[in-house]
Scaffold this motif. Structure first.
Motif, PDB file in Angstrom:
ATOM      1  N   LYS A 199     -13.612  -5.770 -12.554  1.00 16.79           N
ATOM      2  CA  LYS A 199     -13.797  -6.013 -13.993  1.00 16.79           C
ATOM      3  C   LYS A 199     -13.150  -4.967 -14.904  1.00 16.79           C
ATOM      4  O   LYS A 199     -13.091  -5.155 -16.105  1.00 16.79           O
ATOM      5  N   GLN A 200     -12.706  -3.855 -14.363  1.00 16.44           N
ATOM      6  CA  GLN A 200     -12.085  -2.808 -15.164  1.00 16.44           C
ATOM      7  C   GLN A 200     -10.650  -2.603 -14.714  1.00 16.44           C
ATOM      8  O   GLN A 200     -10.333  -2.745 -13.530  1.00 16.44           O
ATOM      9  N   ALA A 201      -9.772  -2.275 -15.665  1.00 14.48           N
ATOM     10  CA  ALA A 201      -8.356  -2.096 -15.346  1.00 14.48           C
ATOM     11  C   ALA A 201      -7.774  -0.939 -16.143  1.00 14.48           C
ATOM     12  O   ALA A 201      -8.274  -0.599 -17.214  1.00 14.48           O
ATOM     13  N   GLU A 202      -6.721  -0.377 -15.591  1.00 12.66           N
ATOM     14  CA  GLU A 202      -5.952   0.672 -16.261  1.00 12.66           C
ATOM     15  C   GLU A 202      -4.479   0.390 -16.030  1.00 12.66           C
ATOM     16  O   GLU A 202      -4.095  -0.092 -14.973  1.00 12.66           O
ATOM     17  N   LEU A 203      -3.680   0.707 -17.025  1.00  7.44           N
ATOM     18  CA  LEU A 203      -2.222   0.639 -16.870  1.00  7.44           C
ATOM     19  C   LEU A 203      -1.721   2.049 -16.601  1.00  7.44           C
ATOM     20  O   LEU A 203      -2.004   2.971 -17.364  1.00  7.44           O
ATOM     21  N   LEU A 204      -0.982   2.203 -15.513  1.00 10.12           N
ATOM     22  CA  LEU A 204      -0.419   3.484 -15.116  1.00 10.12           C
ATOM     23  C   LEU A 204       1.099   3.339 -15.076  1.00 10.12           C
ATOM     24  O   LEU A 204       1.607   2.252 -14.785  1.00 10.12           O
TER      25      LEU A 204
ATOM     26  N   PRO B 133       0.791  -1.225   0.000  1.00 13.78           N
ATOM     27  CA  PRO B 133       0.000   0.000   0.000  1.00 13.78           C
ATOM     28  C   PRO B 133       0.824   1.276   0.000  1.00 13.78           C
ATOM     29  O   PRO B 133       0.426   2.255  -0.603  1.00 13.78           O
ATOM     30  N   GLU B 134       1.979   1.272   0.643  1.00 18.32           N
ATOM     31  CA  GLU B 134       2.749   2.514   0.700  1.00 18.32           C
ATOM     32  C   GLU B 134       3.388   2.860  -0.646  1.00 18.32           C
ATOM     33  O   GLU B 134       3.910   3.936  -0.829  1.00 18.32           O
ATOM     34  N   LEU B 135       3.335   1.949  -1.606  1.00 21.10           N
ATOM     35  CA  LEU B 135       3.916   2.213  -2.913  1.00 21.10           C
ATOM     36  C   LEU B 135       2.877   2.610  -3.953  1.00 21.10           C
ATOM     37  O   LEU B 135       3.201   2.805  -5.099  1.00 21.10           O
ATOM     38  N   TYR B 136       1.601   2.720  -3.563  1.00 19.25           N
ATOM     39  CA  TYR B 136       0.553   3.022  -4.542  1.00 19.25           C
ATOM     40  C   TYR B 136       0.832   4.336  -5.253  1.00 19.25           C
ATOM     41  O   TYR B 136       1.195   5.331  -4.623  1.00 19.25           O
ATOM     42  N   PRO B 137       0.636   4.359  -6.546  1.00 19.65           N
ATOM     43  CA  PRO B 137       0.780   5.630  -7.258  1.00 19.65           C
ATOM     44  C   PRO B 137      -0.437   6.498  -6.943  1.00 19.65           C
ATOM     45  O   PRO B 137      -1.567   6.091  -7.140  1.00 19.65           O
ATOM     46  N   THR B 138      -0.206   7.675  -6.413  1.00 17.80           N
ATOM     47  CA  THR B 138      -1.332   8.507  -6.005  1.00 17.80           C
ATOM     48  C   THR B 138      -1.621   9.632  -6.984  1.00 17.80           C
ATOM     49  O   THR B 138      -2.721  10.145  -7.014  1.00 17.80           O
ATOM     50  N   ASP B 139      -0.653  10.005  -7.771  1.00 20.82           N
ATOM     51  CA  ASP B 139      -0.865  11.145  -8.648  1.00 20.82           C
ATOM     52  C   ASP B 139      -0.779  10.792 -10.124  1.00 20.82           C
ATOM     53  O   ASP B 139      -0.569  11.643 -10.966  1.00 20.82           O
ATOM     54  N   LEU B 140      -0.969   9.528 -10.446  1.00 23.40           N
ATOM     55  CA  LEU B 140      -0.902   9.115 -11.842  1.00 23.40           C
ATOM     56  C   LEU B 140      -2.284   9.134 -12.459  1.00 23.40           C
ATOM     57  O   LEU B 140      -3.250   8.673 -11.861  1.00 23.40           O
ATOM     58  N   GLU B 141      -2.376   9.631 -13.638  1.00 20.92           N
ATOM     59  CA  GLU B 141      -3.629   9.596 -14.388  1.00 20.92           C
ATOM     60  C   GLU B 141      -3.434   8.671 -15.572  1.00 20.92           C
ATOM     61  O   GLU B 141      -2.414   8.717 -16.251  1.00 20.92           O
ATOM     62  N   ALA B 142      -4.419   7.836 -15.834  1.00 22.02           N
ATOM     63  CA  ALA B 142      -4.318   6.904 -16.958  1.00 22.02           C
ATOM     64  C   ALA B 142      -5.094   7.456 -18.135  1.00 22.02           C
ATOM     65  O   ALA B 142      -6.278   7.739 -18.015  1.00 22.02           O
ATOM     66  N   PRO B 143      -4.429   7.632 -19.270  1.00 25.37           N
ATOM     67  CA  PRO B 143      -5.171   8.000 -20.463  1.00 25.37           C
ATOM     68  C   PRO B 143      -6.154   6.878 -20.803  1.00 25.37           C
ATOM     69  O   PRO B 143      -5.902   5.720 -20.490  1.00 25.37           O
ATOM     70  N   SER B 144      -7.263   7.212 -21.430  1.00 23.34           N
ATOM     71  CA  SER B 144      -8.271   6.196 -21.741  1.00 23.34           C
ATOM     72  C   SER B 144      -7.700   5.077 -22.610  1.00 23.34           C
ATOM     73  O   SER B 144      -8.198   3.964 -22.587  1.00 23.34           O
ATOM     74  N   ALA B 145      -6.646   5.358 -23.372  1.00 24.01           N
ATOM     75  CA  ALA B 145      -6.031   4.336 -24.223  1.00 24.01           C
ATOM     76  C   ALA B 145      -5.411   3.220 -23.389  1.00 24.01           C
ATOM     77  O   ALA B 145      -5.128   2.148 -23.895  1.00 24.01           O
ATOM     78  N   ASN B 146      -5.190   3.462 -22.091  1.00 29.89           N
ATOM     79  CA  ASN B 146      -4.572   2.470 -21.234  1.00 29.89           C
ATOM     80  C   ASN B 146      -5.583   1.685 -20.402  1.00 29.89           C
ATOM     81  O   ASN B 146      -5.210   0.986 -19.479  1.00 29.89           O
ATOM     82  N   SER B 147      -6.867   1.811 -20.722  1.00 31.08           N
ATOM     83  CA  SER B 147      -7.878   1.085 -19.956  1.00 31.08           C
ATOM     84  C   SER B 147      -8.374  -0.109 -20.765  1.00 31.08           C
ATOM     85  O   SER B 147      -8.339  -0.115 -21.988  1.00 31.08           O
ATOM     86  N   PHE B 148      -8.807  -1.143 -20.034  1.00 26.46           N
ATOM     87  CA  PHE B 148      -9.342  -2.341 -20.680  1.00 26.46           C
ATOM     88  C   PHE B 148     -10.249  -3.051 -19.690  1.00 26.46           C
ATOM     89  O   PHE B 148     -10.266  -2.740 -18.502  1.00 26.46           O
TER      90      PHE B 148
END
Length: 155
Positions: free
Chosen positions: A33-38, A5-20
């Motif tokens: 059921k939904q995922a994003e690559l950050l 948990p202490e390594l979670y990215p907190t300020d990353l935004e995923a462009p919609s192209a990185n969602s599936f």
């Protein structure tokens, strides 16, 4: 699988192209059921896989194995390729989950047996066991022992 948990990215935004979508979720996380690559450029080749579902988001560290894991050639069962509507191997994106050891990160391992396979065209993914699983380990070391032994940390 370890999620730190202490390594979670907190300020990353995923462009919609990185969602599936992951219609079956991941093993142990079937309701997500939904995922994003950050990613953060200074963390590459490591990526964050953010799963969203009925509760708080869950994050995993993943890699694309190409160029990182020599001789890794995952083969899919025909029914898995059909279920993902893969017409060609170039349509498949492979992600492998990394397990980090809190006190000894040099001992990180990667699951080569159960990758997440995503159809780049349809943006649908599935975690599955590859057909040639006996050639690989679910706890493959990212750093060879001989490399790790030569490292010394001074605090």
């Amino acid at each position: 699988m370890k999620v730190l948990p202490e390594l979670y990215p907190t300020d990353l935004e995923a462009p919609s192209a990185n969602s599936f979508s992951l219609p079956n979720g991941l093993i142990g996380f079937e309701t997500y059921k939904q995922a994003e690559l950050l990613y953060q450029p200074d963390h590459l080749p490591f990526l964050w896989l953010k799963l969203t579902g009925p509760r708080d988001a869950v994050h995993f560290v993943v890699i694309e194995p190409g160029g990182l894991i020599p001789d890794y050639e995952p083969e899919l069962f025909d029914e898995h390729a059909l279920s993902l509507d893969l017409n060609d191997s170039a349509e498949a994106m492979i992600l492998n989950i990394v397990t980090l050891q809190r006190t000894t990160p040099v001992e990180a391992t990667v699951n080569l047996v159960g990758p997440i396979v995503i159809n780049r065209r349809t943006r649908v993914g599935r975690q599955l066991v590859i057909s040639n699983y006996s050639r690989y380990s679910a706890h493959h070391s990212l750093v060879e022992k001989s490399q790790a032994v030569g490292r010394v940390s001074i605090h």
